[in-house]
Design a protein around this motif. Sequence first.
Motif, PDB file in Angstrom:
ATOM      1  N   ARG A 129      98.814  16.522 -17.038  1.00 52.19           N
ATOM      2  CA  ARG A 129      99.294  17.371 -15.956  1.00 52.19           C
ATOM      3  C   ARG A 129      99.180  16.636 -14.626  1.00 52.19           C
ATOM      4  O   ARG A 129      98.234  15.894 -14.398  1.00 52.19           O
ATOM      5  CB  ARG A 129      98.488  18.681 -15.917  1.00 52.19           C
ATOM      6  N   HIS A 130     100.129  16.886 -13.762  1.00 46.61           N
ATOM      7  CA  HIS A 130     100.205  16.270 -12.440  1.00 46.61           C
ATOM      8  C   HIS A 130      98.994  16.664 -11.594  1.00 46.61           C
ATOM      9  O   HIS A 130      98.613  17.822 -11.544  1.00 46.61           O
ATOM     10  CB  HIS A 130     101.507  16.764 -11.783  1.00 46.61           C
ATOM     11  N   THR A 131      98.394  15.686 -10.935  1.00 50.62           N
ATOM     12  CA  THR A 131      97.272  15.948 -10.040  1.00 50.62           C
ATOM     13  C   THR A 131      97.521  15.286  -8.682  1.00 50.62           C
ATOM     14  O   THR A 131      98.254  14.306  -8.582  1.00 50.62           O
ATOM     15  CB  THR A 131      95.937  15.411 -10.594  1.00 50.62           C
ATOM     16  N   VAL A 132      96.893  15.874  -7.668  1.00 51.00           N
ATOM     17  CA  VAL A 132      96.899  15.263  -6.336  1.00 51.00           C
ATOM     18  C   VAL A 132      95.462  15.304  -5.817  1.00 51.00           C
ATOM     19  O   VAL A 132      94.870  16.376  -5.701  1.00 51.00           O
ATOM     20  CB  VAL A 132      97.839  16.004  -5.364  1.00 51.00           C
ATOM     21  N   ALA A 133      94.909  14.137  -5.514  1.00 51.50           N
ATOM     22  CA  ALA A 133      93.541  14.038  -5.021  1.00 51.50           C
ATOM     23  C   ALA A 133      93.471  14.499  -3.570  1.00 51.50           C
ATOM     24  O   ALA A 133      94.490  14.624  -2.893  1.00 51.50           O
ATOM     25  CB  ALA A 133      93.053  12.599  -5.149  1.00 51.50           C
ATOM     26  N   PRO A 134      92.254  14.766  -3.055  1.00 47.37           N
ATOM     27  CA  PRO A 134      92.117  15.205  -1.659  1.00 47.37           C
ATOM     28  C   PRO A 134      92.764  14.286  -0.640  1.00 47.37           C
ATOM     29  O   PRO A 134      93.174  14.726   0.439  1.00 47.37           O
ATOM     30  CB  PRO A 134      90.599  15.272  -1.475  1.00 47.37           C
ATOM     31  N   ASP A 135      92.892  12.983  -0.962  1.00 45.48           N
ATOM     32  CA  ASP A 135      93.518  12.046  -0.028  1.00 45.48           C
ATOM     33  C   ASP A 135      95.017  11.901  -0.256  1.00 45.48           C
ATOM     34  O   ASP A 135      95.684  11.081   0.388  1.00 45.48           O
ATOM     35  CB  ASP A 135      92.844  10.681  -0.106  1.00 45.48           C
TER      36      ASP A 135
ATOM     37  N   PRO B  86      89.388  18.465 -12.028  1.00 48.69           N
ATOM     38  CA  PRO B  86      90.429  17.824 -11.218  1.00 48.69           C
ATOM     39  C   PRO B  86      91.476  18.853 -10.787  1.00 48.69           C
ATOM     40  O   PRO B  86      91.814  19.761 -11.553  1.00 48.69           O
ATOM     41  CB  PRO B  86      91.036  16.793 -12.186  1.00 48.69           C
ATOM     42  N   VAL B  87      91.965  18.739  -9.570  1.00 51.46           N
ATOM     43  CA  VAL B  87      93.004  19.650  -9.079  1.00 51.46           C
ATOM     44  C   VAL B  87      94.319  19.277  -9.764  1.00 51.46           C
ATOM     45  O   VAL B  87      94.878  18.211  -9.498  1.00 51.46           O
ATOM     46  CB  VAL B  87      93.153  19.568  -7.554  1.00 51.46           C
ATOM     47  N   SER B  88      94.788  20.123 -10.658  1.00 48.94           N
ATOM     48  CA  SER B  88      95.972  19.788 -11.443  1.00 48.94           C
ATOM     49  C   SER B  88      97.009  20.894 -11.385  1.00 48.94           C
ATOM     50  O   SER B  88      96.692  22.062 -11.142  1.00 48.94           O
ATOM     51  CB  SER B  88      95.583  19.523 -12.910  1.00 48.94           C
TER      52      SER B  88
ATOM     53  N   GLY C 264      98.018  11.479  -9.496  1.00 51.07           N
ATOM     54  CA  GLY C 264      97.516  11.036 -10.786  1.00 51.07           C
ATOM     55  C   GLY C 264      97.853  12.045 -11.866  1.00 51.07           C
ATOM     56  O   GLY C 264      98.798  12.826 -11.739  1.00 51.07           O
ATOM     57  N   SER C 265      97.084  12.032 -12.933  1.00 52.21           N
ATOM     58  CA  SER C 265      97.289  12.992 -14.015  1.00 52.21           C
ATOM     59  C   SER C 265      95.943  13.367 -14.615  1.00 52.21           C
ATOM     60  O   SER C 265      94.969  12.618 -14.512  1.00 52.21           O
ATOM     61  CB  SER C 265      98.214  12.424 -15.097  1.00 52.21           C
ATOM     62  N   PHE C 266      95.918  14.535 -15.222  1.00 54.76           N
ATOM     63  CA  PHE C 266      94.709  15.043 -15.876  1.00 54.76           C
ATOM     64  C   PHE C 266      95.110  15.594 -17.238  1.00 54.76           C
ATOM     65  O   PHE C 266      96.097  16.328 -17.349  1.00 54.76           O
ATOM     66  CB  PHE C 266      94.063  16.139 -15.039  1.00 54.76           C
ATOM     67  N   THR C 267      94.372  15.223 -18.246  1.00 52.79           N
ATOM     68  CA  THR C 267      94.651  15.681 -19.603  1.00 52.79           C
ATOM     69  C   THR C 267      93.454  16.458 -20.125  1.00 52.79           C
ATOM     70  O   THR C 267      92.316  15.981 -20.050  1.00 52.79           O
ATOM     71  CB  THR C 267      94.930  14.492 -20.539  1.00 52.79           C
ATOM     72  N   THR C 268      93.694  17.665 -20.617  1.00 50.28           N
ATOM     73  CA  THR C 268      92.640  18.455 -21.233  1.00 50.28           C
ATOM     74  C   THR C 268      92.332  17.872 -22.604  1.00 50.28           C
ATOM     75  O   THR C 268      93.210  17.840 -23.486  1.00 50.28           O
ATOM     76  CB  THR C 268      93.074  19.931 -21.387  1.00 50.28           C
ATOM     77  N   VAL C 269      91.121  17.401 -22.773  1.00 50.00           N
ATOM     78  CA  VAL C 269      90.666  16.857 -24.055  1.00 50.00           C
ATOM     79  C   VAL C 269      89.548  17.756 -24.558  1.00 50.00           C
ATOM     80  O   VAL C 269      88.495  17.863 -23.919  1.00 50.00           O
ATOM     81  CB  VAL C 269      90.173  15.404 -23.900  1.00 50.00           C
ATOM     82  N   TYR C 270      89.758  18.416 -25.668  1.00 48.35           N
ATOM     83  CA  TYR C 270      88.770  19.348 -26.177  1.00 48.35           C
ATOM     84  C   TYR C 270      87.544  18.606 -26.698  1.00 48.35           C
ATOM     85  O   TYR C 270      87.652  17.559 -27.337  1.00 48.35           O
ATOM     86  CB  TYR C 270      89.357  20.204 -27.290  1.00 48.35           C
ATOM     87  N   ALA C 271      86.377  19.196 -26.412  1.00 46.61           N
ATOM     88  CA  ALA C 271      85.110  18.569 -26.775  1.00 46.61           C
ATOM     89  C   ALA C 271      84.534  19.127 -28.076  1.00 46.61           C
ATOM     90  O   ALA C 271      83.379  18.847 -28.401  1.00 46.61           O
ATOM     91  CB  ALA C 271      84.098  18.764 -25.641  1.00 46.61           C
ATOM     92  N   ASN C 272      85.331  19.912 -28.836  1.00 49.03           N
ATOM     93  CA  ASN C 272      84.824  20.493 -30.086  1.00 49.03           C
ATOM     94  C   ASN C 272      84.283  19.420 -31.011  1.00 49.03           C
ATOM     95  O   ASN C 272      84.983  18.445 -31.307  1.00 49.03           O
ATOM     96  CB  ASN C 272      85.936  21.229 -30.821  1.00 49.03           C
TER      97      ASN C 272
ATOM     98  N   HIS D   7      95.497  30.059 -21.583  1.00 49.65           N
ATOM     99  CA  HIS D   7      96.666  29.393 -21.021  1.00 49.65           C
ATOM    100  C   HIS D   7      97.893  29.782 -21.828  1.00 49.65           C
ATOM    101  O   HIS D   7      97.824  29.877 -23.061  1.00 49.65           O
ATOM    102  CB  HIS D   7      96.495  27.873 -21.066  1.00 49.65           C
ATOM    103  N   GLY D   8      99.035  29.939 -21.159  1.00 50.64           N
ATOM    104  CA  GLY D   8     100.248  30.372 -21.835  1.00 50.64           C
ATOM    105  C   GLY D   8     100.989  29.285 -22.574  1.00 50.64           C
ATOM    106  O   GLY D   8     102.220  29.285 -22.647  1.00 50.64           O
ATOM    107  N   ALA D   9     100.264  28.336 -23.156  1.00 54.58           N
ATOM    108  CA  ALA D   9     100.815  27.261 -23.977  1.00 54.58           C
ATOM    109  C   ALA D   9      99.636  26.491 -24.547  1.00 54.58           C
ATOM    110  O   ALA D   9      98.485  26.711 -24.152  1.00 54.58           O
ATOM    111  CB  ALA D   9     101.717  26.332 -23.162  1.00 54.58           C
ATOM    112  N   GLU D  10      99.893  25.588 -25.477  1.00 56.99           N
ATOM    113  CA  GLU D  10      98.856  24.674 -25.949  1.00 56.99           C
ATOM    114  C   GLU D  10      98.789  23.511 -24.978  1.00 56.99           C
ATOM    115  O   GLU D  10      99.710  22.683 -24.912  1.00 56.99           O
ATOM    116  CB  GLU D  10      99.197  24.187 -27.356  1.00 56.99           C
ATOM    117  N   ILE D  11      97.731  23.438 -24.184  1.00 57.97           N
ATOM    118  CA  ILE D  11      97.648  22.434 -23.119  1.00 57.97           C
ATOM    119  C   ILE D  11      96.844  21.206 -23.530  1.00 57.97           C
ATOM    120  O   ILE D  11      96.788  20.234 -22.778  1.00 57.97           O
ATOM    121  CB  ILE D  11      97.051  23.030 -21.836  1.00 57.97           C
ATOM    122  N   GLY D  12      96.218  21.231 -24.699  1.00 60.42           N
ATOM    123  CA  GLY D  12      95.439  20.085 -25.121  1.00 60.42           C
ATOM    124  C   GLY D  12      96.296  18.838 -25.282  1.00 60.42           C
ATOM    125  O   GLY D  12      97.407  18.893 -25.821  1.00 60.42           O
TER     126      GLY D  12
END
Length: 203
Positions: free
Chosen positions: A167-173, A86-88, A177-185, A158-163
């Motif tokens: 984060r703010h997102t803007v779709a192509p239109d 996602p573009v964030s 919205g928002s996007f959250t990094t969720v680790y898959a470990n 990344h220069g911080a813990e982003i998990g």
Amino acid sequence: MTAAPPEPLRRFCWDIQSMVELADDPREILMIGRDLMGRLVAQDDWLPEVFARLDGAPFRQYQLYADQMTRFTVIATVLAPGAALPVSQQTVWKLAGVLRGEVVRQRLALPDGVPPVARSASRRLGAGAVDAFSPKDGDGLAIANGSSTAPVILIEVHGAEIGDQPRHTVAPDGTVGSFTTVYANPPEAPAWDILTIQARIVD
């Protein structure tokens, strides 16, 4: 994960931690960090398979190293063929190296309510390439797999813990919205930390 980190990753994390402690500003971090990342992604045989899986998802992000003071984090991002993140908005400095495959990256402005605006031309980065990002107000990144047939793996700092941080997102239109990094470990493969990387650093 009970196993020690691979030697290239151990050395990289140790050097990044030392750099963050000693550097005066983000520009210095990015300048030195480019070289460190270049060495890390110069060979692609060190990443454990557990951090390279997609398991049917369009993308997965795995935390490889967690700084106890949350000054930075090291992540492996795996993108399926033709997939994109996602573009964030990017609020901290960032280094990215292409471990496998080819990625297309473009810097964008993300004004609310209108489509993202290109701040630069898109770039195709192949295996071994390194890119750096220093944020400005409203800036984000478009990141996509440049291949329709093969996955791509990025190593990112990344220069911080982003998990778990939305984060703010803007779709192509222009939809906001928002996007959250969720680790898959998986449980058996948590991120390494300073204690696990310093045990065998001897110089």
